[in-house]
Design an enzyme around this catalytic site. Structure first.
Site, PDB file in Angstrom:
ATOM      1  CB  SER A 271      -0.893   0.004   1.244  1.00 58.61           C
ATOM      2  OG  SER A 271      -1.457   1.288   1.471  1.00 58.61           O
TER       3      SER A 271
ATOM      4  CB  SER B 230      28.950  47.991  -1.371  1.00 60.39           C
ATOM      5  OG  SER B 230      28.076  49.085  -1.552  1.00 60.39           O
TER       6      SER B 230
END
Length: 468
Positions: free
Chosen positions: A142, A320
């Site tokens: 199952s 940055s």
């Protein structure tokens, strides 16, 4: 252009399936029903491999028990071996998040294996009267025992990579601990100056923390290795031979190389997902430790001029788009974010486990998806932290030495010799005047130079007092 198709049917009716695919109508329904993440179960190779091994073990047990004939058994076994070895993973197409407690995953596996087995027998795909996805590939099974068993086995496979990555990272921190064993610095509590230690001691704690978590992870694996294969629908073993559960578990352990054991109570094991919660808790623990370590690395390397500046992280990228020359601690930052995700996954797993009702938990797909994400991302995080950060860390030795020399925290080391009140005075006066603790203690006659030199040695400052 119209693609050639084949006709398949299920309880809802008939549908045309592209003739070139190995999946069938049940998988097609799932593709239509679950357009959720865009990530298929085939993206988790460990899960596909585990499903194939479960189907192979089941076929072998059914054959041994006289329920599956030789020809079909050989074809199914060969198909399972192919899938386990990496073939047709692209045919496992259903979304990782799905309703039905994983039924669509099981159906996808049944159909792919059945059609591959049919080819081996010389039949076209979809010729299910010769070998059927449910009657033969899913025999004695199952979804409710196949899916959790495959999920547990897949998790065991996946965790090995995380254990390897943790060991690599632990070894790199241990190597840095040895490299920095002679670098004296000031430790901190609550971000305030505390007492001296070595940078090596600081880094050794990270190695120890990771080693402890590796042990906890191995302990959690032992719970995952208990399975409910043979339970079928709810744990009663309906539609199976009484010898099947023990036999199929032994076959699966042999095929996988994992020491699997059958749960003592299959009804309990079919509904209880506690072992997944336990494992997720350990993954959360690892995530928390890694995040704490990365927080430390970011603090210790902060600056370079206005921060702690005690260590330097490798420069991995420009930091940055507006501040020229800025470098950010991007590797610790990405590991922090992985940790946040893992902690969130743990909440998902906990809620999914709690939501189980009566004899089944229908939410194991999201449990599995969350576990795999946590394991995979933690492994990747450990590897990049080791390779792209820890190995390249350097110490600002001169800065650390000067901070120790001028630190008011040295007064703590003099406590046993000049008393708490005098040590407090020395610390406060050093902060006020900018003079060193050693200068003040000598000036007031609290200790002589010889005694100070004996106490303020690195090996004395960073360890318990040794008896004379």
């Amino acid at each position: 252009m119209n693609r050639p198709t084949r006709l398949e049917h299920d309880l809802l009716g008939e549908r045309e399936i592209p003739s070139n695919v190995y999946w069938g109508i049940h998988t097609l329904r799932a593709l239509e029903n679950y357009p959720i993440t865009g990530q298929s179960i085939g993206s988790y190779p460990e899960l596909v491999r585990a499903l194939a091994l479960v189907k192979q073990a089941a076929a072998r047990a059914n054959h041994r028990l006289g329920q599956l004939d030789e020809a079909r058994y050989r074809a199914i076994e060969e198909a399972c071996m192919d899938v386990a070895n990496g073939r047709l993973h692209g045919q496992f197409v259903v979304d990782v998040i799905q309703g039905g407690a994983g039924t669509s995953t099981n159906m996808n596996a049944n159909e792919v294996i059945a059609n591959l087995a049919l080819e081996k027998l010389g039949w076209p795909k979809g010729h299910y009267q010769e070998l059927h996805p449910l009657n033969h590939v899913n025999m004695s099974q199952s979804t409710n025992d196949v899916y959790p068993t495959a999920l547990k086995l897949a998790v065991v496979f996946a965790i090995q990579g995380l254990l390897d990555a943790l060991d690599i990272l632990r070894a790199d921190f241990a190597a840095k601990s040895a490299e920095f064993s002679d670098v004296l610095k000031i430790g901190r509590t609550q971000l305030q100056d505390a007492v001296p230690m070595t940078l090596g001691q600081e880094f050794s704690t990270y190695a120890v923390m990771l080693a402890e978590d590796s042990k906890r992870l191995r302990e959690a694996i032992t719970l995952i290795q208990e399975i409910n294969l043979g339970a079928t629908a709810i744990g009663t073993g309906i539609n199976t031979d009484s010898r099947y559960a023990k036999m199929v578990t032994e076959f699966l352990a042999d095929l996988s190389g994992v020491p699997l054991t059958a749960a003592e109570n299959l009804i309990e094991a079919t509904q209880d997902t506690g072992s997944f919660v336990q494992l997720s808790g350990v993954l959360k623990r690892i995530a928390g430790k890694l995040s704490k370590i990365c927080n430390d690395l970011r603090l210790l390397s902060s600056g370079p001029q206005a921060g702690f500046g005690e260590i330097n992280l490798p420069e991995r990228a420009a930091g940055s788009s507006i501040m020229p020359g800025k470098i950010n601690p991007i590797i610790p930052e990405v590991v922090n974010q992985i940790a946040f995700e893992v902690i969130g996954n743990d909440i998902t797993i906990t809620m999914a486990s709690e939501a189980g009702q009566l004899q089944l938990n229908a939410f194991e797909p999201i449990i599995g998806h969350s576990l795999f994400k946590s394991i995979e991302h933690l492994e990747a995080g450990c590897r990049t932290l080791a390779e792209n950060c820890v190995r390249g860390i350097t110490a600002n030795r001169e800065l650390l030495a000067e901070r120790v020399r001028t630190s008011a925290g040295l007064a703590t080391a003099l406590n046993p010799y000049i008393g708490y009140e005098n040590a407090t005075w020395a610390a406060r006066e050093a902060l006020r005047s900018g003079r060193t603790v050693a200068e003040l203690v000598l000036e007031k006659g609290l200790m002589d130079q010889h005694a100070l030199d004996r106490v303020l040695r690195p090996e004395v400052l960073t360890a318990p007092i040794q008896p004379e």
